[in-house]
Design an enzyme around this catalytic site. Structure first.
Site, short mmCIF file in Angstrom:
data_model
loop_
_atom_site.label_atom_id
_atom_site.label_comp_id
_atom_site.label_asym_id
_atom_site.label_seq_id
_atom_site.Cartn_x
_atom_site.Cartn_y
_atom_site.Cartn_z
CD GLU A 117 -2.82 1.25 2.31
OE1 GLU A 117 -2.86 0.23 3.02
OE2 GLU A 117 -3.81 2.23 2.29
N GLY A 249 3.13 2.42 10.98
CA GLY A 249 2.70 1.57 12.07
C GLY A 249 2.63 0.18 12.03
CD GLU A 252 -4.92 -2.08 5.43
OE1 GLU A 252 -3.81 -1.68 6.47
OE2 GLU A 252 -5.36 -1.54 5.03
CG ASN A 253 -0.18 -6.93 3.95
OD1 ASN A 253 -0.20 -5.95 3.15
ND2 ASN A 253 0.89 -6.75 4.92
CG HIS A 285 -6.06 0.69 12.46
ND1 HIS A 285 -7.10 1.80 12.73
CD2 HIS A 285 -5.70 0.62 11.48
CE1 HIS A 285 -6.82 2.21 11.25
NE2 HIS A 285 -6.13 1.63 10.51
CD GLU A 286 -2.97 -1.93 10.64
OE1 GLU A 286 -3.26 -2.11 9.49
OE2 GLU A 286 -2.36 -0.94 11.19
CG HIS A 289 -7.61 -1.98 7.74
ND1 HIS A 289 -8.53 -1.11 7.33
CD2 HIS A 289 -6.52 -1.14 8.40
CE1 HIS A 289 -7.96 0.21 7.15
NE2 HIS A 289 -6.85 0.08 8.02
N1 HT7 Z 1 -3.25 1.08 5.43
C1 HT7 Z 1 -1.93 1.12 5.98
C2 HT7 Z 1 -1.51 2.56 5.42
C3 HT7 Z 1 -0.01 2.47 5.00
C4 HT7 Z 1 1.16 1.87 5.07
C5 HT7 Z 1 1.58 1.13 6.34
C6 HT7 Z 1 2.86 0.90 6.16
C7 HT7 Z 1 3.87 1.20 5.52
C8 HT7 Z 1 3.39 2.07 4.37
C9 HT7 Z 1 2.20 2.41 4.32
N2 HT7 Z 1 1.39 3.19 3.32
C10 HT7 Z 1 0.14 3.26 3.73
C11 HT7 Z 1 -1.94 1.07 7.41
C12 HT7 Z 1 -3.10 1.48 8.24
O1 HT7 Z 1 -4.01 2.24 8.04
O2 HT7 Z 1 -3.87 0.50 8.74
ZN ZN Z 2 -5.97 1.60 8.46
#
Ligand code: HT7
Ligand code: ZN
Length: 843
Positions: A117, A249, A252-253, A285-286, A289
């Site tokens: 992502e 952080g 959510e793969n 949170h993850e 998702h």
């Molecule tokens: N959906 C993810 C967002 C994200 C991310 C996470 C890690 C490294 C690069 C990233 N670019 C976007 C994380 C979340 O919001 O749950």
């Molecule tokens: Zn998120």
């Protein structure tokens, strides 16, 4: 660089029936072999066959088994394809070891891992790397790594290979692969329908002892989502992996969440209470998702808030249920004001659903996440709890397996409630924080509250329309009893009045209870009324807010004309502090003073130029006065708040929060005696860290800093704290030199985002130090951002946000910051990420 617009969205010309990927792992020459079954998309008019691809060496490509030579085009390749279903095959080579941007497939501490992502999959193979193309994936990993993981369920494994199959269609940004020498902390979970799920947290050998808390958080989150939203997990296995080098952080793969190790590893010796709370929230949170983001995803990246705002809202509710809603809400508002209001009131302001972007990574912002979550909270307030749940159920039922838009989300609530949400939708498109000016009138048993709303112009949006604002109000009678419980007023006009009649005596209105809308309330109120609400309000948020206003006004007066701290305010705070009926965590929050950054914004909003040195001095002086005013309660309170056994729950962490807040004040008076004693006997990081911080904040603690380093030199996450604390608590004239000296430390590395943030995030967060009049901190940060941009553009761009408030300050500081921003912008080959951010900040 090209700007992408929401209005230009068109669907991709082809659908994907299945994806097969084979990875032959090698640090510098990994082969990725793809076999993808495409079919024309009847809903699309543009039939151009374009596949994204970046930093790939194409070895071969075939269509229906025939070798072809695709045309290289900007950002990928094009090919001529049949008008009927066909199979695309390609082999590419990539180099994970040299991928320092931490997007795509890269290596961290000898481990292969991915981050796709938002647009990282295109660095793995040629693919329509856009969220509206969903497909089922089968993945074969060939290599000699002891553990090799991908999304979905394990299929087969043999000597030197494993295969995974994910039955749920997903976009490429949810793809993940991890391979390395990992050990697991295993567990199991039985879903409400009886599905047995294998759970694992995978970590580097040596970190096994730091997984139990995260695992419990995962199981709590799984149970909560079943109970609260009726959402159940849908694979046989759920894996979490801890990775040291990570831009954000966690991620959510599907079935394979990848975490920054700082957001999953926890032990009482190495993690503070705040760390435990954050880890619990991020794991949830993850996991959440899985439904809000994975099963139902975004049609395009402009809809990012669809998954992020909603998932933040869900994790906030979970944390409130696990801990304390009152305390969590205050913490959320503190965070919202510090990050999102700051963003919304500066050059980076943008709508929760932006209308254009150059680099989508720059839009993973407080506005999309936190204001996005506030919108969900307002929606729930307006439709009520029951309709909220029904709307969510309808959304899940209607859109499972789809990539959708904010319109689809809102339509579910319109259909369930029969309401027209057209005006409400403006919260997604209008940037800026609304100001709500309130006046009141008392007339013979009737109280009239009149509100006027206005939103200042933001970049690209000069005209603002009135929004729907839910204003939660309660009334407190003169004897302190609540005479009207919380009622939600629904404001839709630019100016609107609401009346409460049949009242015996004039009550005091408690307005914007629970912070019912993300607005700035402007209301004339004297200190006595504030102290009255601080003592009597039944709404914990407003109770805290009154204390906050008292201290803020006191500080602003001290900064403006060296006024002495007001006795009314000091006494009111002391009363709350010693009220044993109140939660210690709440009392600790009341004792916390507004940050220097918050004060600078307040002064700027009042039409004056903030002086960072004066702000720092006033805050320091108030802390000293508070310490003296409260000194007689330190011994008794300190004893009451003892937590002989460390449990990182709401009760234990609340007591420690208050004890540590008092200790920080006591250290200003006792020369560090109490803090040194706690440091010496601490058996947990909360006590150890808080006592060290108390010493550093009082200009002491140099011996303890050395002892801390000696004790923890082999623990990278604790060493991040060591780096961070020294810069955060450095005196204003020492912040830049301390940061510079730390960059010379053998354990400093620009390549690890956690370490870089520890030093430079702390420098930017040390308000008076960052804005020291010599401009040294500006120069130091800019120099390091220029270096980092070559290595990791995403983190560079994010950290350039440190300069976003530059227009608040005096001409000298503005001049120095402009020079640094222009120096960054003039750097040859500056990344698209940083170019976009710095250009917007300068505009
Ligand atoms: N959906 C993810 C967002 C994200 C991310 C996470 C890690 C490294 C690069 C990233 N670019 C976007 C994380 C979340 O919001 O749950
Ligand atoms: Zn998120």
């Amino acid at each position: 660089p090209e700007t992408i617009y929401l209005k230009d969205y068109t669907p991709f010309g082809y659908k994907i029936e299945s994806v097969h990927l084979t990875f032959r792992l090698h640090p510098t020459a990994t082969r990725v072999i793809s076999k993808i079954a495409f079919a024309p998309n009847p809903e699309a008019t543009d039939k151009r066959f374009f596949l994204h691809g970046e930093e790939l060496s194409l070895i071969s490509a075939r269509i229906n088994g025939e070798t072809i030579t695709p045309r290289p085009v900007e950002g990928g390749l094009e090919a001529d394809v049949p008008e009927v279903p066909f199979v695309w095959e390609a082999e590419v080579e990539i180099s994970p070891e040299t991928n320092t941007a931490l997007e795509g497939l890269y290596m961290s501490s000898g481990m292969y891992c991915t981050q796709c992502e938002a647009e990282g999959f295109r660095k793995i193979t040629y693919y329509p790397d856009r969220p509206d193309v969903m497909a089922t994936f089968t993945v074969r990993i060939e290599g000699d790594q002891p553990v090799m993981l991908s999304n979905g369920n394990p299929l087969t494994a043999g000597e030197g290979f494993v295969e995974w199959h994910d039955p749920w269609p997903k976009p490429s940004y949810l793809f993940a692969l991890v391979a390395g020498n990992l050990v697991n902390h295993p567990d199991r979970f039985t879903t409400q329908s009886g599905r047995d799920v294998e759970l694992n947290i995978w970590v580097r050998p040596g970190d096994e002892g730091k997984c139990a808390f995260g695992m419990q958080a995962l199981k709590d989150a799984m149970a909560w989502d079943e109970k609260t939203y009726g959402r159940e997990y849908d694979l046989d296995i759920f894996n979490i992996v801890a990775v040291d080098d990570f831009n954000m952080g966690a991620m959510e793969n599907k079935g394979l969440n990848v975490f920054n190790s700082s957001c999953v590893l926890a032990s009482k010796e190495t993690s503070t209470d705040a760390n435990f709370e954050r880890i619990e929230g991020i794991i949830a949170h993850e996991y959440f998702h899985n439904w809000t983001g994975n099963r139902i995803t975004c049609r395009d990246w402009f809809q990012l808030c669809l998954k992020e705002g909603l998932t933040v809202y869900r994790d906030q509710m979970f944390s409130g249920d696990m801990r304390s809603h009152a305390v969590k809400r205050i913490e959320e508002v503190l965070q919202l004001r510090a990050r999102q209001f700051r963003e919304d009131n500066g050059p980076l302001a943008h709508p929760v659903r932006p209308e254009s972007f150059v680099e989508i990574n720059n839009f993973y912002t407080a506005t999309v996440y936190e204001k996005g979550a506030e919108i969900i909270g307002m929606l729930r307030r307006l439709v009520g709890d029951e309709a909220y749940r029904k709307g969510c159920d309808l959304y899940f039922e209607r859109h499972d397996g789809q990539a959708v838009t904010i319109e689809d989300w809102l339509k579910a609530f319109e259909d369930v409630t029969g309401r027209d949400l057209a005006q409400f939708k403006q919260w997604y498109s209008q940037a800026g924080t609304p100001r709500l000016k309130m006046s009141e009138e008392w007339n013979d048993g009737t109280l009239t509250l009149t509100f006027a709303q206005s939103t200042p112009p933001t970049p690209g949006q000069s005209e603002k329309k009135p929004q729907v604002i839910p204003i939660a109000v309660g009334l407190i009678g003169p004897n302190g009893d609540e005479v009207v419980p919380t009622t939600v007023l629904e404001m839709t006009e630019a100016e609107q009045s609401f009346t409460f009649d049949g009242l015996g005596a004039r009550p005091v209105a408690s307005v914007l209870r629970d912070f019912s809308a993300p607005v700035i309330l402007d209301r004339a109120m004297d200190d006595d009324t504030r102290a009255f609400l601080l003592a009597h309000d039944t709404d914990p948020f407003q109770k805290w807010e009154m204390g906050r206003m008292l201290t803020k006004d006191m500080l602003v007066a001290m900064i403006a004309d060296d006024a002495a701290p007001a006795e009314t305010a000091l006494d009111a705070i002391k009363t709350v502090l010693t009220d044993e009926n109140l939660d210690p965590a709440f009392r600790a929050l009341v004792l916390g003073l507004p940050s220097e950054d918050d004060l600078a914004q307040t002064i700027f909003d009042a039409g004056q130029t903030p002086d960072p040195a004066k702000i720092h001095a006033a805050r320091k002086s108030l802390r000293h006065t508070l310490a003296i005013h409260l000194s007689d309660v330190f011994p008794t309170l300190g004893r009451q708040l003892e937590t002989p056994v460390f449990v990182p729950d709401a009760d234990g962490s609340g007591k420690r929060a208050l004890r540590h807040a008092l200790l920080a004040l006591e250290t200003l008076l006792d020369g560090g005696k109490a803090a040194r004693a706690l440091f010496a006997r601490a058996d947990n990081m909360s006590d150890q860290g808080a006592s060290l911080q108390a010493l550093l904040a009082a200009g002491l603690g140099q011996d303890e800093i050395k002892a801390f380093e000696k004790q923890w030199e082999n623990d990278r996450l604790v060493m991040d704290k060591w780096f961070m604390m020294q810069v955060s608590f450095a005196a204003p004239d020492k912040a830049a030199s301390t940061a510079l000296a730390l960059t010379q430390h053998p354990d400093f590395t620009i390549k690890n985002p956690n370490r870089f943030r520890a030093v430079f995030g702390a420098l930017a967060g040390n308000h008076a130090g960052f804005h020291a009049a010599d401009g040294k901190a500006y120069q130091l940060l800019a120099t390091h951002l220029i270096q980092l941009d070559k290595i990791n553009p995403q983190t560079t761009a994010r950290m350039s946000g440190a300069f976003e408030t530059w227009k608040r300050y005096d001409a000298d500081r503005q001049g120095m910051i402009r020079t640094e921003l222009e120096r960054i912008l003039a750097t040859p080959d500056l990344s698209r990420d940083t170019t976009e951010m710095v250009t917007r900040i300068l505009s």
